[in-house]
Design a protein around this motif. Structure first.
Motif, mmCIF file in Angstrom:
data_model
loop_
_atom_site.group_PDB
_atom_site.id
_atom_site.type_symbol
_atom_site.label_atom_id
_atom_site.label_comp_id
_atom_site.label_asym_id
_atom_site.label_seq_id
_atom_site.Cartn_x
_atom_site.Cartn_y
_atom_site.Cartn_z
ATOM 1 N N SER A 1 9.336 -3.336 3.963
ATOM 2 C CA SER A 1 8.440 -4.441 4.673
ATOM 3 C C SER A 1 9.485 -5.695 4.866
ATOM 4 O O SER A 1 9.411 -6.282 5.973
ATOM 5 C CB SER A 1 7.095 -4.712 4.015
ATOM 6 N N ASP A 2 9.840 -6.278 3.582
ATOM 7 C CA ASP A 2 10.444 -7.702 3.971
ATOM 8 C C ASP A 2 12.003 -7.310 4.358
ATOM 9 O O ASP A 2 12.215 -8.192 5.298
ATOM 10 C CB ASP A 2 10.733 -8.253 2.180
ATOM 11 N N ILE A 3 12.623 -6.725 3.771
ATOM 12 C CA ILE A 3 13.912 -6.661 4.309
ATOM 13 C C ILE A 3 14.085 -5.845 5.515
ATOM 14 O O ILE A 3 14.953 -6.315 6.366
ATOM 15 C CB ILE A 3 15.022 -5.793 3.256
ATOM 16 N N GLY B 1 12.489 -11.065 -0.608
ATOM 17 C CA GLY B 1 11.340 -10.298 -0.737
ATOM 18 C C GLY B 1 11.629 -8.983 -1.765
ATOM 19 O O GLY B 1 12.926 -8.743 -1.773
ATOM 20 N N ASP B 2 10.647 -8.479 -2.348
ATOM 21 C CA ASP B 2 11.165 -7.381 -3.492
ATOM 22 C C ASP B 2 10.944 -5.917 -2.441
ATOM 23 O O ASP B 2 11.326 -4.779 -3.051
ATOM 24 C CB ASP B 2 10.191 -7.307 -4.379
ATOM 25 N N ASN B 3 10.322 -6.050 -1.530
ATOM 26 C CA ASN B 3 9.957 -4.693 -0.766
ATOM 27 C C ASN B 3 11.220 -4.401 0.420
ATOM 28 O O ASN B 3 11.229 -4.899 1.530
ATOM 29 C CB ASN B 3 8.760 -4.626 -0.206
ATOM 30 N N PHE C 1 9.338 -16.546 1.853
ATOM 31 C CA PHE C 1 9.280 -15.933 0.552
ATOM 32 C C PHE C 1 8.020 -15.094 0.574
ATOM 33 O O PHE C 1 6.884 -15.439 1.283
ATOM 34 C CB PHE C 1 8.887 -16.962 -0.530
ATOM 35 N N ASP C 2 8.489 -13.605 0.281
ATOM 36 C CA ASP C 2 7.308 -12.832 0.053
ATOM 37 C C ASP C 2 6.566 -13.282 -1.253
ATOM 38 O O ASP C 2 7.147 -14.011 -2.002
ATOM 39 C CB ASP C 2 7.853 -11.258 -0.189
ATOM 40 N N ALA C 3 5.209 -12.911 -1.215
ATOM 41 C CA ALA C 3 4.526 -13.290 -2.395
ATOM 42 C C ALA C 3 4.510 -12.474 -3.658
ATOM 43 O O ALA C 3 5.146 -12.535 -4.642
ATOM 44 C CB ALA C 3 2.885 -13.765 -2.054
ATOM 45 N N ASP C 4 3.852 -11.243 -3.402
ATOM 46 C CA ASP C 4 3.637 -10.305 -4.485
ATOM 47 C C ASP C 4 4.656 -9.408 -4.733
ATOM 48 O O ASP C 4 5.333 -8.839 -3.905
ATOM 49 C CB ASP C 4 2.314 -9.319 -4.293
ATOM 50 N N GLY C 5 5.130 -9.354 -6.076
ATOM 51 C CA GLY C 5 6.420 -8.930 -6.680
ATOM 52 C C GLY C 5 7.618 -9.703 -6.316
ATOM 53 O O GLY C 5 8.684 -9.171 -6.886
ATOM 54 N N THR C 6 7.583 -10.912 -5.594
ATOM 55 C CA THR C 6 8.593 -11.684 -5.687
ATOM 56 C C THR C 6 8.469 -13.081 -6.388
ATOM 57 O O THR C 6 9.329 -13.585 -7.166
ATOM 58 C CB THR C 6 8.992 -11.977 -3.974
ATOM 59 N N LEU C 7 7.430 -13.735 -6.000
ATOM 60 C CA LEU C 7 6.926 -14.872 -6.938
ATOM 61 C C LEU C 7 5.890 -14.849 -7.602
ATOM 62 O O LEU C 7 5.693 -15.235 -8.717
ATOM 63 C CB LEU C 7 6.396 -16.085 -5.839
HETATM 64 MG MG LIG Z 1 6.241 -7.920 -2.440
#
Ligand SMILES: [Mg+2]
Length: 227
Positions: A184-186, A179-181, A8-14
């Motif tokens: 970076s995430d995807i 993740g939301d980004n 899990f990404d942290a910020d913007g996701t959880l």
């Molecule tokens: Mg994020």
């Protein structure tokens, strides 16, 4: 069950980073007796995004990033305060702000004992450790992987490689990142060769050319994907 590990990404996701950042800026301004105007916040965000881009393209390190955004902001607003002092103050406030999005705690508690979970976040070590540590979901994660500590940010593969080293015997096709980004995430997940789930709560249009395996707008939808 296909997936054995969820990253899990942290910020913007959880975690609600926008709220944390705004409150930390307000607390900082109050301490310094500065007016925390909309202009101040918008300019901070602009310079902050710029220094993070510079960091991700390896032009500056995270030590420089910390004070550089305040230096740029204060130069612009003609404020004569030491940016390094302000950076320390701000990061201390920020590290105390731990807000989860609706549904995040419910999701993580539901997934616990069904799948192994870690957090993989681009950020400053002491800030992220403290913020995540203060949250109710902290205990459910095997590892908290922070770019600042591993010396590599998402979307680089190195941070993913270091994360998977903790999970011996787990194949990449049993791992998913949420993740939301997209950048970076995807993109990071795709480049590394794991499945990806894009959390898109505001249902923004994706014209990036980066395609996730799954797209969700409510974080609780992860349950159906992972089950
Ligand atoms: Mg994020």
């Amino acid at each position: 069950m296909k997936y054995k590990v969820a990253l899990f990404d942290a910020d913007g996701t959880l975690f609600d980073y926008d709220k944390a950042e705004l409150e930390a800026l307000q607390d900082t301004c109050e301490s310094l007796q500065l007016e925390c105007s909309i202009n101040f916040i918008e300019l901070y965000k602009k310079f902050n995004s710029g220094v993070w881009r510079d960091f991700e393209s390896k032009k500056i390190d995270t030590q420089t990033l910390r004070w550089k955004r305040f230096q740029l902001l204060f130069d612009e607003l003609k404020i004569d305060i030491d940016p390094k002092y302000v950076s320390t103050l701000y990061l201390d406030y920020l590290s105390q702000k731990s807000y989860l999005f609706d549904g995040a705690e419910e999701l993580i508690k539901n997934l616990y004992q069904r799948i192994k979970m870690s957090i993989i976040t681009n950020g400053i070590s002491e800030v992220q450790r403290r913020r995540i540590g203060l949250s109710a979901i902290n205990i459910f994660f095997d590892h908290i992987i922070i770019s600042d500590e591993v010396g590599s940010p998402k979307p680089e593969s190195m941070i993913f490689e270091k994360t998977l080293k903790f999970y011996k015997g787990i194949e990449k096709n049993n791992v998913i990142i949420i993740g939301d980004n997209l950048e970076s995430d995807i993109k990071g997940g795709i480049n590394f060769g794991i499945d990806t789930c894009w959390f898109n709560p505001n249902k923004i249009e994706n014209d990036s050319g980066i395609e996730a395996n799954f797209e969700i707008s409510d974080i609780r939808e992860c349950l159906e994907i992972i089950d």
